[in-house]
Design a protein around this motif. Structure first.
Motif, short mmCIF file in Angstrom:
data_model
loop_
_atom_site.label_atom_id
_atom_site.label_comp_id
_atom_site.label_asym_id
_atom_site.label_seq_id
_atom_site.Cartn_x
_atom_site.Cartn_y
_atom_site.Cartn_z
N ILE A 81 0.88 -1.31 -0.09
CA ILE A 81 0.10 -0.05 0.13
C ILE A 81 0.77 1.26 -0.02
O ILE A 81 2.04 1.21 0.42
N PRO A 82 0.49 2.27 -0.45
CA PRO A 82 1.23 3.43 -0.59
C PRO A 82 1.45 4.21 0.57
O PRO A 82 2.32 5.05 0.68
N ASN A 83 0.55 4.26 1.51
CA ASN A 83 0.46 5.02 2.67
C ASN A 83 1.68 4.53 3.51
O ASN A 83 1.70 3.60 4.28
N LYS A 84 2.46 5.65 3.80
CA LYS A 84 3.77 5.46 4.56
C LYS A 84 2.91 5.56 6.07
O LYS A 84 2.13 6.21 6.38
N GLY A 85 3.50 4.57 6.96
CA GLY A 85 2.97 4.45 8.30
C GLY A 85 1.82 3.75 8.58
O GLY A 85 1.17 3.58 9.53
N ARG A 86 1.28 2.95 7.53
CA ARG A 86 0.07 2.24 7.70
C ARG A 86 0.54 0.78 7.12
O ARG A 86 1.14 0.70 6.24
N VAL A 87 -0.19 0.00 7.80
CA VAL A 87 0.33 -1.71 7.38
C VAL A 87 -1.06 -2.30 7.30
O VAL A 87 -1.77 -2.20 8.22
N ILE A 88 -1.10 -3.33 6.31
CA ILE A 88 -2.19 -4.29 6.09
C ILE A 88 -1.54 -5.69 6.24
O ILE A 88 -0.66 -5.84 5.03
N PRO A 89 -1.61 -6.44 7.05
CA PRO A 89 -1.00 -7.68 7.23
C PRO A 89 -1.85 -8.38 5.98
O PRO A 89 -2.75 -8.39 5.40
N GLY A 90 -0.64 -9.28 5.31
CA GLY A 90 -0.85 -10.25 4.15
C GLY A 90 -1.43 -11.72 4.58
O GLY A 90 -1.16 -12.03 5.91
N THR A 91 -1.47 -12.50 3.65
CA THR A 91 -1.84 -13.90 4.05
C THR A 91 -0.73 -14.71 4.74
O THR A 91 -1.20 -15.39 5.56
N GLY A 92 0.38 -14.21 4.69
CA GLY A 92 1.37 -14.94 5.16
C GLY A 92 1.35 -14.94 6.93
O GLY A 92 1.74 -15.90 7.45
N CYS A 93 0.70 -13.69 7.28
CA CYS A 93 0.36 -13.74 8.68
C CYS A 93 -0.60 -14.60 8.95
O CYS A 93 -0.43 -15.31 10.36
N LEU A 94 -1.67 -14.93 8.37
CA LEU A 94 -2.66 -16.12 8.40
C LEU A 94 -2.04 -17.25 8.58
O LEU A 94 -2.65 -18.43 9.27
N VAL A 95 -1.37 -17.49 7.69
CA VAL A 95 -0.60 -18.72 7.40
C VAL A 95 0.37 -19.11 8.80
O VAL A 95 0.06 -20.44 9.20
N ASP A 96 0.94 -18.09 9.31
CA ASP A 96 1.80 -18.37 10.18
C ASP A 96 0.98 -18.80 11.55
O ASP A 96 1.37 -19.64 12.42
N PHE A 97 -0.20 -18.28 11.61
CA PHE A 97 -0.99 -18.44 12.90
C PHE A 97 -1.32 -20.12 12.87
O PHE A 97 -1.14 -20.77 13.63
N VAL A 98 -1.93 -20.27 11.70
CA VAL A 98 -2.32 -21.91 11.53
C VAL A 98 -1.27 -22.68 11.56
O VAL A 98 -1.35 -23.88 12.47
N THR A 99 -0.02 -22.51 11.05
CA THR A 99 1.21 -23.25 10.95
C THR A 99 1.88 -23.61 12.27
O THR A 99 1.92 -24.54 12.77
N LYS A 100 1.78 -22.32 13.14
CA LYS A 100 2.15 -22.66 14.40
C LYS A 100 1.19 -23.44 15.29
O LYS A 100 1.61 -24.37 16.09
N ALA A 101 0.00 -23.18 15.29
CA ALA A 101 -1.11 -24.10 16.00
C ALA A 101 -1.10 -25.35 15.43
O ALA A 101 -1.22 -26.44 16.22
#
Ligand SMILES: [Mg+2]
Length: 311
Positions: free
Chosen positions: A193-213
């Motif tokens: 995303i072009p806005n500095k100072g803003r973050v939108i989590p991508g699919t990798g964050c969701l995959v990490d959640f499932v992978t860890k569990a």
């Protein structure tokens, strides 16, 4: 910055570059558009490539859309593209399940309408999309007997803004059976995303959640997995990797896919990775990072048609 082993495309070398390629694999987010804004010159560059007889093919890790939904977005942003030219991870995940795994049974899907549509097209039944949220004050221990569908024989995780603790409980519970395949669309950590100072989590964050569990690693169908290029080659068998370039804004997905498949690589600076990242990789002692230096770069993909015009 000391000199890079990565050439900038300019009016001097753009023609030579274009003469060396027939096929252009193009990432979408951060290359053709950012969110819903077309990147300047991208439409004209695709038109120019087509006029020159080059074949553009669109390869995106973004799993939110089916090919049909992508056509709508391409049209809305001014591009003319056919469905055959689009390879998103929703489509590729469906192909992988149907043709590589010969999957039978039902999928537990963490994902949205794009994945749901592509699974339906491949004739793969699924459950999971939509709300499955936790009520405030709910006792987590009540979930020790969380209801599971005995017909589920696979778990697929893509982008799902309705991800919830309960969905992860279900996915990880299905995955306690080692014969249940675990597939993820991609591991991108953030949306570009072009806005500095803003973050939108991508699919990798969701995959990490499932992978860890689940305490299991997924098969990732998106870039940099060569599967994406294999799917392209199955549809277009005449593609010659030596005369193909992968264009992207990310070193660890787009450029790495190009390297993994022995393609030429062109990085653009309108998305995630920067020239500082290239410099860092070039100077790294890690061989896997040293590999992540593209052959060429451009400030923006849309610059390519301007370089040629000036000649
Ligand atoms: Mg991108």
């Amino acid at each position: 910055m000391s000199s890079l082993n990565c050439q900038q495309l300019t009016t001097k070398n753009a023609w030579e570059f274009l003469d060396s390629i027939d096929t252009v694999l193009i990432d979408c987010d951060g290359v053709l558009w950012n969110s819903n804004d077309t990147i300047d010159g991208a439409v004209e560059t695709i038109q120019m490539l087509r006029k020159m007889g080059k074949q553009p093919i669109f390869v995106t890790n973004n799993s939110t859309k089916s090919r049909r939904q992508y056509i709508e977005k391409f049209n809305r942003l001014g591009f003319t593209v056919s469905e055959d030219e689009i390879f998103g991870t929703a489509y590729v995940a469906g192909l992988y399940l149907k043709h590589k795994l010969k999957f039978s049974g039902k999928i537990y899907l963490i994902g949205g309408s794009g994945l749901a549509e592509e699974l339906t097209i491949q004739g793969i039944p699924f459950i999971g999309p939509g709300y499955d949220h936790v009520e405030e004050g709910e006792d987590v221990h009540n979930w020790t007997n969380i209801e599971l569908d005995p017909e589920v024989r696979g778990v697929l995780v893509g982008f799902d803004p309705l991800i919830s603790f309960r969905k992860v409980c279900r996915a990880a519970s299905y995955l306690t059976d080692p014969s249940v395949p675990y597939i993820a669309t991609n591991l991108d950590g953030r949306l570009p995303i072009p806005n500095k100072g803003r973050v939108i989590p991508g699919t990798g964050c969701l995959v990490d959640f499932v992978t860890k569990a689940a305490a299991r690693q997924p098969t990732v169908v998106g870039k940099p997995n060569e599967l994406m290029f294999q799917c392209v080659k199955e549809k277009f068998p005449l593609i010659n990797p030596e005369r193909t370039v992968m264009v992207g804004d990310r070193l660890d997905t787009d450029i790495l896919l190009g390297k993994n498949c022995n393609l030429k690589t062109l990085m653009v600076l309108t998305g995630i990775s920067s020239l500082e990242d290239v410099q860092h990789n070039q100077q790294s002692t890690s061989q896997s990072l040293q590999k992540l230096v593209p052959d060429f770069y451009l400030p923006a993909f849309g610059d390519l048609h301007k370089l040629v015009k000036k000649e």
